[in-house]
Enzyme design. Structure first.
Site, PDB file in Angstrom:
ATOM      1  N   HIS A  95      -2.042  -2.525  -6.047  1.00  0.00           N
ATOM      2  CA  HIS A  95      -2.572  -2.171  -4.739  1.00  0.00           C
ATOM      3  C   HIS A  95      -4.097  -2.206  -4.737  1.00  0.00           C
ATOM      4  O   HIS A  95      -4.759  -1.315  -5.265  1.00  0.00           O
ATOM      5  CB  HIS A  95      -2.075  -0.779  -4.331  1.00  0.00           C
ATOM      6  CG  HIS A  95      -2.603  -0.311  -3.022  1.00  0.00           C
ATOM      7  ND1 HIS A  95      -2.855   1.022  -2.743  1.00  0.00           N
ATOM      8  CD2 HIS A  95      -2.957  -0.990  -1.899  1.00  0.00           C
ATOM      9  CE1 HIS A  95      -3.338   1.134  -1.524  1.00  0.00           C
ATOM     10  NE2 HIS A  95      -3.404  -0.073  -0.990  1.00  0.00           N
ATOM     11  N   ASN A 106      -2.971   6.373  -0.442  1.00  0.00           N
ATOM     12  CA  ASN A 106      -2.555   6.533   0.950  1.00  0.00           C
ATOM     13  C   ASN A 106      -1.806   7.836   1.206  1.00  0.00           C
ATOM     14  O   ASN A 106      -1.753   8.311   2.343  1.00  0.00           O
ATOM     15  CB  ASN A 106      -1.709   5.345   1.389  1.00  0.00           C
ATOM     16  CG  ASN A 106      -2.576   4.157   1.760  1.00  0.00           C
ATOM     17  OD1 ASN A 106      -3.666   4.321   2.283  1.00  0.00           O
ATOM     18  ND2 ASN A 106      -2.112   2.958   1.477  1.00  0.00           N
ATOM     19  N   SER A 134       0.810  -1.216   0.000  1.00  0.00           N
ATOM     20  CA  SER A 134       0.000   0.000   0.000  1.00  0.00           C
ATOM     21  C   SER A 134       0.844   1.266   0.000  1.00  0.00           C
ATOM     22  O   SER A 134       0.308   2.363  -0.133  1.00  0.00           O
ATOM     23  CB  SER A 134      -0.923   0.008   1.222  1.00  0.00           C
ATOM     24  OG  SER A 134      -0.163  -0.054   2.422  1.00  0.00           O
ATOM     25  N   GLU A 184      -4.702   0.300  -7.740  1.00  0.00           N
ATOM     26  CA  GLU A 184      -3.603   1.160  -8.182  1.00  0.00           C
ATOM     27  C   GLU A 184      -2.533   0.278  -8.821  1.00  0.00           C
ATOM     28  O   GLU A 184      -2.030  -0.655  -8.198  1.00  0.00           O
ATOM     29  CB  GLU A 184      -2.997   1.922  -6.997  1.00  0.00           C
ATOM     30  CG  GLU A 184      -3.860   3.053  -6.487  1.00  0.00           C
ATOM     31  CD  GLU A 184      -3.167   3.856  -5.397  1.00  0.00           C
ATOM     32  OE1 GLU A 184      -3.102   5.079  -5.510  1.00  0.00           O
ATOM     33  OE2 GLU A 184      -2.700   3.242  -4.417  1.00  0.00           O
TER      34      GLU A 184
END
Length: 283
Positions: A140, A190, A119, A152
């Site tokens: 991800h 993130n 992540s 992602e």
């Protein structure tokens, strides 16, 4: 090269979700974990998810049986030799991931794609643990995997165009929307989400409002489906802390400094819903 068999490394919440959606899409799936207990629990989690789909009449019992039949448990990493693609979904620790990728590099076929569900960690650094960095890529997924559509796709410095294209095809086949992002700490999701969560925890730490009030402001005022503190519990406070530390170290900017209250809760073992207690208490 056609992807027929996928190995998923790690039978935790993310790994079992990835294994489920791959099996649902028709791929043969090997779910690997060093723990037999984790494999058993992961198999139960997948069965429960599929049973819920049957009860809602979104699939038949026969379809459920076919999906489970495509799913094979494994406690031998050597089974990676059978896979056309491996998706790693273990703890968010660079040393652990590099060790796994180094071992996989010795085991998998020459054409195999090695993907990481990291992540926040750099794909280029993970790929450097192998002699095939052109075959390494980030994939991800969002939690919970069977529900969330985004993946992602993160290219490392050496990732080939062919591997990138093939991974995008796999993502679409399993019902996801692939979005290409560059190899920066935290990628995009993130890098934006975790500082918001961290700031919400700072607001609680500094006494700006109660956790319930902070969550209500974001749900009612910003139309978020879940408040940031509740979301932190759902993600896992240990995971949130890990990502904030990666952002802080990767960018060298104090705006990513983890809140001391977040550190305190993690040290106490109050890491969220999975532990029965985080900022909220769960039965």
């Amino acid at each position: 090269m056609k992807i027929r068999k996928i190995m998923v490394i790690g039978a935790g919440q993310m790994g079992t979700g990835i294994a489920q959606v791959c099996a649902q899409a028709g791929y043969e799936v090997i779910l690997y974990d060093i723990s037999h207990a984790n494999l058993e629990e992961g198999r139960k989690r997948i069965g429960k998810n599929l049973a819920r789909q049957v009860s809602k009449r979104r699939m038949s019992e026969e379809e459920k049986g076919d999906i489970l039949a495509r799913l094979e448990d494994s406690s031998s990493l050597g089974d990676a030799a059978e896979a056309d693609m491996v998706i790693e979904a273990v703890v968010e620790n660079m040393n652990v991931k590099r060790e796994i990728f180094s071992q996989l590099d010795e085991l998998v076929q020459d054409h195999a794609i090695l993907a990481s569900n990291t992540s926040s960690l750099p794909i280029t650094e993970i790929a450097a643990a192998t002699d095939r960095p052109e075959n390494v890529i980030g994939m991800h997924f969002m939690n919970p995997v069977p529900v969330m559509r985004l993946v992602e796709i993160v290219r490392g410095l050496a990732t080939s165009d062919e591997v990138h294209k093939k991974v995008e095809e796999v993502a679409r086949t399993i019902g996801k929307v692939p979005v290409e992002v560059n190899d920066f700490p935290g990628f995009v999701s993130n890098r934006i989400l975790m500082p918001m969560i961290n700031e919400a925890i700072y607001a609680l730490y500094e006494g700006a409002a109660t956790k319930e009030a902070i969550d209500d402001v974001m749900k009612l005022g910003m139309n978020h489906p879940m408040g940031p503190i509740e979301l932190a519990d759902f993600i896992g406070l240990d995971t949130c802390l890990s990502v904030m530390e990666i952002l802080h170290e990767g960018f060298g900017d104090d705006k990513y400094r983890p809140c001391p209250l977040l550190r305190k809760y993690v040290k106490a073992g109050w890491v969220g819903k999975k532990a029965g207690r985080g900022f909220y208490i769960y039965e």
